[in-house]
Scaffold this motif. Structure first.
Motif, PDB file in Angstrom:
ATOM      1  N   ALA A   1      -1.235   9.808 -11.003  1.00  0.00           N
ATOM      2  CA  ALA A   1      -2.421   9.257 -11.467  1.00  0.00           C
ATOM      3  C   ALA A   1      -2.114   8.004 -12.105  1.00  0.00           C
ATOM      4  O   ALA A   1      -3.260   7.105 -12.014  1.00  0.00           O
ATOM      5  N   THR A   2      -1.168   7.719 -12.627  1.00  0.00           N
ATOM      6  CA  THR A   2      -1.195   6.338 -13.462  1.00  0.00           C
ATOM      7  C   THR A   2      -0.340   5.190 -12.385  1.00  0.00           C
ATOM      8  O   THR A   2      -0.472   4.114 -12.984  1.00  0.00           O
ATOM      9  N   LEU A   3      -0.098   5.473 -11.299  1.00  0.00           N
ATOM     10  CA  LEU A   3       0.284   4.323 -10.162  1.00  0.00           C
ATOM     11  C   LEU A   3      -0.765   3.397  -9.943  1.00  0.00           C
ATOM     12  O   LEU A   3      -1.798   3.620  -9.606  1.00  0.00           O
ATOM     13  N   THR A   4      -0.351   2.167  -9.799  1.00  0.00           N
ATOM     14  CA  THR A   4      -1.060   1.082  -9.390  1.00  0.00           C
ATOM     15  C   THR A   4      -0.255   0.002  -8.592  1.00  0.00           C
ATOM     16  O   THR A   4       0.719  -0.193  -9.059  1.00  0.00           O
ATOM     17  N   PRO A   5      -0.759  -0.349  -7.371  1.00  0.00           N
ATOM     18  CA  PRO A   5       0.038  -1.125  -6.582  1.00  0.00           C
ATOM     19  C   PRO A   5       0.415  -2.558  -7.346  1.00  0.00           C
ATOM     20  O   PRO A   5      -0.175  -3.172  -7.969  1.00  0.00           O
ATOM     21  N   THR A   6       1.671  -2.745  -7.287  1.00  0.00           N
ATOM     22  CA  THR A   6       2.149  -3.790  -8.038  1.00  0.00           C
ATOM     23  C   THR A   6       2.867  -4.948  -7.389  1.00  0.00           C
ATOM     24  O   THR A   6       2.537  -6.055  -7.376  1.00  0.00           O
ATOM     25  N   GLY A   7       4.039  -4.504  -6.922  1.00  0.00           N
ATOM     26  CA  GLY A   7       5.330  -5.686  -6.533  1.00  0.00           C
ATOM     27  C   GLY A   7       5.949  -5.710  -5.255  1.00  0.00           C
ATOM     28  O   GLY A   7       5.218  -5.576  -4.212  1.00  0.00           O
ATOM     29  N   TRP A   8       7.258  -5.702  -5.194  1.00  0.00           N
ATOM     30  CA  TRP A   8       8.073  -5.927  -4.036  1.00  0.00           C
ATOM     31  C   TRP A   8       8.072  -4.546  -3.263  1.00  0.00           C
ATOM     32  O   TRP A   8       7.790  -3.425  -3.616  1.00  0.00           O
ATOM     33  N   THR A   9       8.962  -4.594  -2.104  1.00  0.00           N
ATOM     34  CA  THR A   9       9.391  -3.365  -1.438  1.00  0.00           C
ATOM     35  C   THR A   9      10.816  -3.228  -1.149  1.00  0.00           C
ATOM     36  O   THR A   9      11.327  -3.497  -0.172  1.00  0.00           O
TER      37      THR A   9
ATOM     38  N   MET B   1      -0.206  -1.931  -1.004  1.00  0.00           N
ATOM     39  CA  MET B   1      -0.913  -0.720  -1.040  1.00  0.00           C
ATOM     40  C   MET B   1      -2.192  -0.887  -1.574  1.00  0.00           C
ATOM     41  O   MET B   1      -3.155   0.150  -1.416  1.00  0.00           O
ATOM     42  N   ARG B   2      -3.013  -1.959  -1.973  1.00  0.00           N
ATOM     43  CA  ARG B   2      -4.398  -2.298  -2.253  1.00  0.00           C
ATOM     44  C   ARG B   2      -5.140  -2.267  -0.940  1.00  0.00           C
ATOM     45  O   ARG B   2      -6.161  -1.957  -1.126  1.00  0.00           O
ATOM     46  N   ALA B   3      -4.560  -2.607   0.134  1.00  0.00           N
ATOM     47  CA  ALA B   3      -5.591  -2.655   1.164  1.00  0.00           C
ATOM     48  C   ALA B   3      -6.168  -1.395   1.512  1.00  0.00           C
ATOM     49  O   ALA B   3      -5.892  -0.385   1.657  1.00  0.00           O
ATOM     50  N   ARG B   4      -7.540  -1.609   1.977  1.00  0.00           N
ATOM     51  CA  ARG B   4      -8.502  -0.725   2.109  1.00  0.00           C
ATOM     52  C   ARG B   4      -8.862  -0.327   3.536  1.00  0.00           C
ATOM     53  O   ARG B   4      -9.652  -1.029   4.211  1.00  0.00           O
TER      54      ARG B   4
END
Length: 421
Positions: free
Chosen positions: A122-130, A51-54
């Motif tokens: 607002a606290t969510l950050t892309p992190t791990g698995w799916t 989900m970090r992909a821009r």
């Protein structure tokens, strides 16, 4: 010219009257049961590393999802109980076993506190698995209880990474429970493989799949799905049909759901009193890959197996759902104490499984039963396939006859005038 103009005006007026009669037919209003509990929606968001992909309007997929969620939370109807669940939000490591357990309830399903929900998002950050499959199982538990509508909205940018727990099979298991839960899916900049997986999940529960590549598309679609949850719905009642008429469950007017395996026939019993009419329709959905060319058949039969009337439909693979229906009016009786007739509805389909496809659980079947007072006039019952269309056919014949007379008279008058001149 004046006569021709008047004739055209008269014909237009007649057609307008006929159109009005078709557009506004007399109909009976019938109240349908709705869920008494508040509708519930669980938004399930993929927070995996991808989900970090821009690639959504110059911003990251995560940023687009957060913005969409904020707008959706502002627009959520007051009567909707909404929750948010995440997958892949907490574990950044490489241990697959741990990563496939990474799903959590960010905001519990219940009355919405918009400020609190926005703060959590607002606290969510892309992190791990799916772990889509485990997240769906947990989300179904989030919505457990109550008889209002239940909807899961899954938003993901990648296919599940926790096989062999196939999320499509998980969705079928949820549908087989008969709890009236719908799963809608949205794919962020999806690949072909992701589209197939999310489509399968949605189709298993009668939901929808949408491909999203822009932030406003995501906002609009999630808003639509949340609003749809607030619409009045009829929750299907689970009913297990029998393999023969004698042991069939007795159904009253309502909406029912069941599962029917390939090559199977299911029986349901309905009691119809003299002067009543049975109206029944059935839909069978292909929630997995099937061979093209199939049909569905519903028959009304007596307790001794004699067929009364049938309805059937066929498909060629262009749609995943096929439906048909029937009507059976039972004549009035001079005996006021005449017993009800036990009519059995026999439902079968000709879907066949594609190679390697599991045969169980059976395909989803939805049955609508309505027992109403039979029409008092014979014209109300379908006659030669025309039903109430007989009056329209008569009007058209009479109109054609009169128009022919007028046109013939005008033609003779014009010829007479021409000869005189």
């Amino acid at each position: 010219m004046i006569i021709r103009t008047r004739l055209a005006t008269g014909v237009c007026a007649l057609l307008a009257a006929l159109t009005a009669g078709l557009a506004f037919p007399a109909g009976a209003a019938a109240g349908e049961p709705t869920g008494q509990d508040a509708p519930k929606v669980d938004l399930v968001l993929d927070v995996s590393g991808s989900m970090r992909a821009r690639d959504i309007d110059g911003q990251s997929r995560m940023a687009a999802a957060k913005q969409a969620f904020n707008e959706v939370l502002d627009a959520t109807p007051e009567e909707v109980e909404l929750g948010i669940r995440t997958l892949g939000a907490d574990y950044p490591g490489d241990d697959r076993k741990t990563g496939c357990k990474d799903t959590a309830q960010l905001y519990p399903v219940g009355p919405l506190d918009r400020t609190e929900a926005k703060t959590a998002v607002a606290t969510l950050t892309p992190t791990g698995w799916t772990p889509i499959g485990p997240a769906l199982l947990k989300a179904a538990g989030d919505l457990d209880g109550g008889d209002g509508s239940k909807r899961i909205v899954l938003i993901s940018d990648g296919e599940d990474t926790c096989a062999p727990l196939d999320p499509c099979e998980v969705a079928r298991e949820i549908a087989a429970k008969g709890i009236g839960l719908t799963i809608d899916t949205l794919g962020l900049v999806p690949t072909a493989k992701l589209s197939r997986q999310l489509s399968c999940i949605a189709e298993a529960t009668g939901g929808t799949y949408t491909s999203v590549e822009h932030q406003d598309e995501l906002t609009d679609r999630v808003n639509q799905l949340v609003d749809r949850a607030a619409d009045p719905v009829v929750t299907p009642v689970p009913a297990e049909g029998a393999d023969r008429c004698a042991g069939a469950p007795t159904l009253k007017s309502g909406l029912y759901t069941d599962r029917e395996e390939f090559g199977q026939q299911r029986f349901y019993r309905v009691d119809v009193r003299p002067g009543q009419e049975l109206r029944a329709s059935v839909s069978v959905a292909a929630d997995r890959a099937v061979n093209p060319g199939y049909g569905v058949l519903v028959r009304a039969v007596t307790s001794k197996g004699r067929e009364i009337v049938r309805g059937e439909a066929a498909g060629n693979g262009r749609t995943d759902v096929i439906s048909t229906g029937l009507r059976y009016p039972k004549a009035e009786s001079d005996d006021e104490d005449a017993p009800a007739e036990a009519v059995c509805l026999a439902v079968s389909h000709s879907f066949s499984a594609a190679a390697g496809v599991k045969a169980t659980p059976g395909l989803p079947l939805e049955l609508t039963v309505d027992v109403v007072d039979a029409p008092s006039e014979a014209g109300d019952v379908a006659s030669f396939g025309l039903g109430r269309g007989w009056w329209l056919l008569g009007v058209l014949i009479l109109t054609g006859f009169l128009a022919g007379l007028v046109w013939g008279w005008l033609s003779r008058w014009r010829v007479a005038v021409w000869r005189t001149n």
